[in-house]
Design a protein around this motif. Structure first.
Motif, mmCIF file in Angstrom:
data_model
loop_
_atom_site.group_PDB
_atom_site.id
_atom_site.type_symbol
_atom_site.label_atom_id
_atom_site.label_comp_id
_atom_site.label_asym_id
_atom_site.label_seq_id
_atom_site.Cartn_x
_atom_site.Cartn_y
_atom_site.Cartn_z
ATOM 1 N N GLN A 142 17.920 -16.725 -9.710
ATOM 2 C CA GLN A 142 18.975 -17.685 -8.160
ATOM 3 C C GLN A 142 17.073 -18.616 -8.708
ATOM 4 N N GLY A 143 16.621 -19.318 -8.849
ATOM 5 C CA GLY A 143 15.667 -20.487 -9.350
ATOM 6 C C GLY A 143 15.246 -21.335 -9.862
ATOM 7 N N PRO A 144 14.843 -22.050 -9.413
ATOM 8 C CA PRO A 144 15.509 -23.604 -9.899
ATOM 9 C C PRO A 144 14.963 -23.902 -12.003
ATOM 10 N N LEU A 145 13.748 -23.181 -12.139
ATOM 11 C CA LEU A 145 14.117 -22.991 -13.942
ATOM 12 C C LEU A 145 15.633 -22.408 -14.349
ATOM 13 N N VAL A 146 16.259 -22.703 -14.921
ATOM 14 C CA VAL A 146 17.488 -22.223 -16.006
ATOM 15 C C VAL A 146 17.135 -22.274 -16.895
ATOM 16 N N VAL A 147 17.673 -21.250 -16.977
ATOM 17 C CA VAL A 147 17.829 -20.661 -19.253
ATOM 18 C C VAL A 147 19.357 -20.261 -19.621
ATOM 19 N N LEU A 148 19.730 -20.507 -20.458
ATOM 20 C CA LEU A 148 21.010 -20.042 -20.525
ATOM 21 C C LEU A 148 20.824 -20.378 -22.025
ATOM 22 N N ALA A 149 21.187 -18.803 -22.421
ATOM 23 C CA ALA A 149 21.227 -18.276 -24.057
ATOM 24 C C ALA A 149 23.523 -17.979 -24.088
ATOM 25 N N TRP A 150 23.167 -18.187 -25.412
ATOM 26 C CA TRP A 150 24.799 -18.089 -25.754
ATOM 27 C C TRP A 150 24.733 -16.868 -26.951
ATOM 28 N N THR A 151 25.526 -16.473 -27.584
ATOM 29 C CA THR A 151 26.042 -15.963 -28.498
ATOM 30 C C THR A 151 27.392 -15.668 -29.814
ATOM 31 N N GLN A 152 26.753 -15.425 -30.423
ATOM 32 C CA GLN A 152 28.053 -15.369 -31.587
ATOM 33 C C GLN A 152 29.442 -16.410 -31.667
ATOM 34 N N MET A 153 27.897 -17.988 -31.456
ATOM 35 C CA MET A 153 29.509 -19.262 -31.495
ATOM 36 C C MET A 153 30.364 -18.832 -32.947
ATOM 37 N N ASP A 177 6.723 -10.268 -9.860
ATOM 38 C CA ASP A 177 7.716 -9.711 -9.295
ATOM 39 C C ASP A 177 8.732 -10.259 -8.665
ATOM 40 N N ASP A 178 8.666 -12.105 -8.152
ATOM 41 C CA ASP A 178 9.292 -12.429 -7.997
ATOM 42 C C ASP A 178 10.298 -13.564 -8.704
ATOM 43 N N TRP A 179 10.051 -13.174 -10.007
ATOM 44 C CA TRP A 179 10.484 -14.400 -11.026
ATOM 45 C C TRP A 179 12.214 -14.644 -10.767
ATOM 46 N N GLN A 180 12.735 -13.892 -9.986
ATOM 47 C CA GLN A 180 13.849 -14.072 -9.998
ATOM 48 C C GLN A 180 14.630 -14.867 -9.094
ATOM 49 N N ASP A 181 13.009 -15.544 -8.303
ATOM 50 C CA ASP A 181 13.614 -16.659 -7.514
ATOM 51 C C ASP A 181 12.846 -18.041 -8.042
ATOM 52 N N LEU A 182 12.194 -17.837 -9.566
ATOM 53 C CA LEU A 182 11.833 -18.721 -9.972
ATOM 54 C C LEU A 182 12.626 -19.239 -10.905
ATOM 55 N N MET A 183 13.402 -18.913 -11.509
ATOM 56 C CA MET A 183 14.461 -19.006 -11.938
ATOM 57 C C MET A 183 16.067 -18.099 -12.226
ATOM 58 N N THR A 184 16.751 -18.772 -12.943
ATOM 59 C CA THR A 184 18.137 -18.160 -13.309
ATOM 60 C C THR A 184 17.920 -18.175 -14.692
ATOM 61 N N LEU A 185 18.814 -17.188 -15.160
ATOM 62 C CA LEU A 185 19.046 -16.656 -15.986
ATOM 63 C C LEU A 185 20.455 -16.400 -16.614
ATOM 64 N N HIS A 186 21.427 -17.196 -17.630
ATOM 65 C CA HIS A 186 22.777 -17.330 -17.601
ATOM 66 C C HIS A 186 22.692 -16.556 -18.755
ATOM 67 N N VAL A 187 23.466 -15.616 -19.620
ATOM 68 C CA VAL A 187 23.319 -15.274 -21.181
ATOM 69 C C VAL A 187 25.364 -15.168 -21.041
ATOM 70 N N ILE A 188 25.663 -16.004 -22.012
ATOM 71 C CA ILE A 188 27.266 -16.137 -22.672
ATOM 72 C C ILE A 188 27.152 -15.101 -23.910
ATOM 73 N N PRO A 189 27.398 -13.306 -24.272
ATOM 74 C CA PRO A 189 27.551 -12.879 -25.263
ATOM 75 C C PRO A 189 28.915 -13.185 -26.105
ATOM 76 N N VAL A 233 16.639 -24.801 -20.772
ATOM 77 C CA VAL A 233 15.942 -24.451 -21.898
ATOM 78 C C VAL A 233 17.101 -23.025 -22.268
ATOM 79 N N ALA A 234 17.254 -23.732 -23.668
ATOM 80 C CA ALA A 234 19.473 -22.891 -23.822
ATOM 81 C C ALA A 234 18.299 -22.392 -25.432
ATOM 82 N N PHE A 235 19.024 -21.354 -24.957
ATOM 83 C CA PHE A 235 18.795 -20.501 -26.653
ATOM 84 C C PHE A 235 20.077 -20.174 -27.490
ATOM 85 N N ASN A 236 19.854 -20.947 -28.428
ATOM 86 C CA ASN A 236 21.172 -20.951 -29.339
ATOM 87 C C ASN A 236 20.981 -19.985 -30.421
#
Length: 385
Positions: A67-78, A106-118, A164-167
């Protein structure tokens, strides 16, 4: 040999024991991943939701950790027939939900939010096609947004505003990592967001992150990592998303010798994603410059064929005999091979290479002809009985 970075040596060991064994397939469909999605939703702290449906009504789900301010989005199988990274991100989510890797605070989830769309294109996956059920290449739909799947991805980008977005894609098996290099098992790109290919802050960060990921992966692939061509494509989602200010990173999973289900690329996707995640938090990516990114060899198309047979004698009994190289490729998803090239094949490599010296074939080779009988004959002649 273990990775010299202890964190990644441990991560590789953990992946070996915890990855989803039922996803060891060349082509994944929604029925393959649904039990995994359900298990992740039921047994982990991952937040999950159905964010939309495909054209034919299959649910598309997003998993979130942190739930942190750095947001990472990854999606697969476009692209429906490119499923290597789908297995990889599900492995990655399992690893992250069960254990905090040593390279993360240890507190990485307070620093970052990771979203993944498989599996963004389950209809194409079911059909084994690149395109959606509408016959549209979703990765050329960033402007027109004629597909519900493309509209959904763009909505997610607008809503989540990723840092950051991972395609994540698969590439054809014939790319080489540089001229004469190994198969490009992994290829990276920081896509351009404008025809002039200007490098602004987010794109620079993407290139620095890629340089770090390449350095981590080079233990496993010292000669097998390529850099994809960065020609601007205004219709493509990677380029469009880079234009929003996200540091956008394309990872293409490619071939590895004797690995038909691309499990090497699957594992290395996990390692690359984890390296990118940790580097973003630690800032270690800033130790790299543009020269490190451009030191990655070009991703060279047509550097390989499936089978290269050299010095084969052709003698049909009616015309002068001659010696020639014959190269074969698989015919789409079929197990059959067709003749791709006849002549001097120097400069091209085979995922399988056969020295046909002393082997005589009694038919003239024709480009495009099915070559299963030829291949079986040559293998029989050169393989000790």
């Amino acid at each position: 040999m273990n990775h010299p970075n202890q964190t990644f040596a441990e991560l590789e060991q953990r992946w070996q024991t915890t990855h989803w064994p039922n996803l060891n397939k060349r082509q994944l469909v929604y029925a393959d991943i649904r039990p995994v999605l359900d298990e992740l939703a039921a047994t982990t702290a991952l937040a999950h939701k159905v964010i939309g449906t495909s054209y034919l009504g299959t649910p598309i789900r997003r998993f979130t950790l942190g739930q942190g301010p750095l947001v990472v989005l990854a999606w697969t199988q476009m692209h429906g027939n490119e499923s290597t990274a789908t297995a990889a991100v599900l492995d990655w989510l399992k690893l992250l939900s069960q254990h905090c890797p040593a390279d993360l605070p240890d507190d990485w989830q307070d620093l970052m939010t990771l979203h993944v769309i498989p599996m963004l294109n389950p209809d194409g996956a079911a059909a084994g096609t690149r395109e959606t059920a509408q016959g549209i290449d979703m990765n050329r739909d960033a402007l027109a947004q004629q597909t519900p799947e493309g509209r959904l991805l763009w909505q997610q980008v607008q809503q989540l505003k990723p840092t950051v977005a991972f395609n994540l894609h698969d590439q054809n098996p014939y790319y080489a990592a540089g001229e004469g290099g190994d198969p490009a098992t992994i290829a990276f790109l920081a896509p351009a967001y404008h025809p002039d290919k200007h490098v602004d802050g987010p794109r620079l960060r993407a290139k620095q992150l890629i340089a770090h990921m390449r350095q981590i992966l080079s233990h496993w692939l010292p000669q097998g990592i390529g850099r994809y061509d960065d020609t601007y494509s205004q219709r493509s989602f990677g380029d469009a998303i880079a234009g929003t200010g996200a540091s956008t990173i394309l990872i293409e999973s490619g071939e590895h010798r004797h690995d038909p289900n691309r499990q090497v690329a699957r594992k290395l996707n996990v390692m690359a994603l984890q390296a990118g995640l940790s580097a973003l938090l630690s800032g270690v990516y800033q130790d790299y410059g543009l020269a490190d990114y451009y030191a990655i060899p070009d991703n060279v198309s047509d550097g390989f064929v499936d089978v290269k047979m050299t010095n084969l004698t052709i003698d049909d009994g009616e015309h002068p005999s001659y010696q020639v190289d014959v190269c074969l490729n698989r015919c789409n998803a079929s197990p059959s091979y067709v003749i791709e090239f006849v002549g001097d094949s120097r400069g091209q490599q085979g995922l399988e290479e056969i020295d046909g010296s002393g082997v005589k074939w009694q038919q003239l080779p024709q480009l495009g002809a099915v070559a299963d009988t030829l291949l079986a004959f040559v293998r029989q002649q050169v393989t000790p009985r």
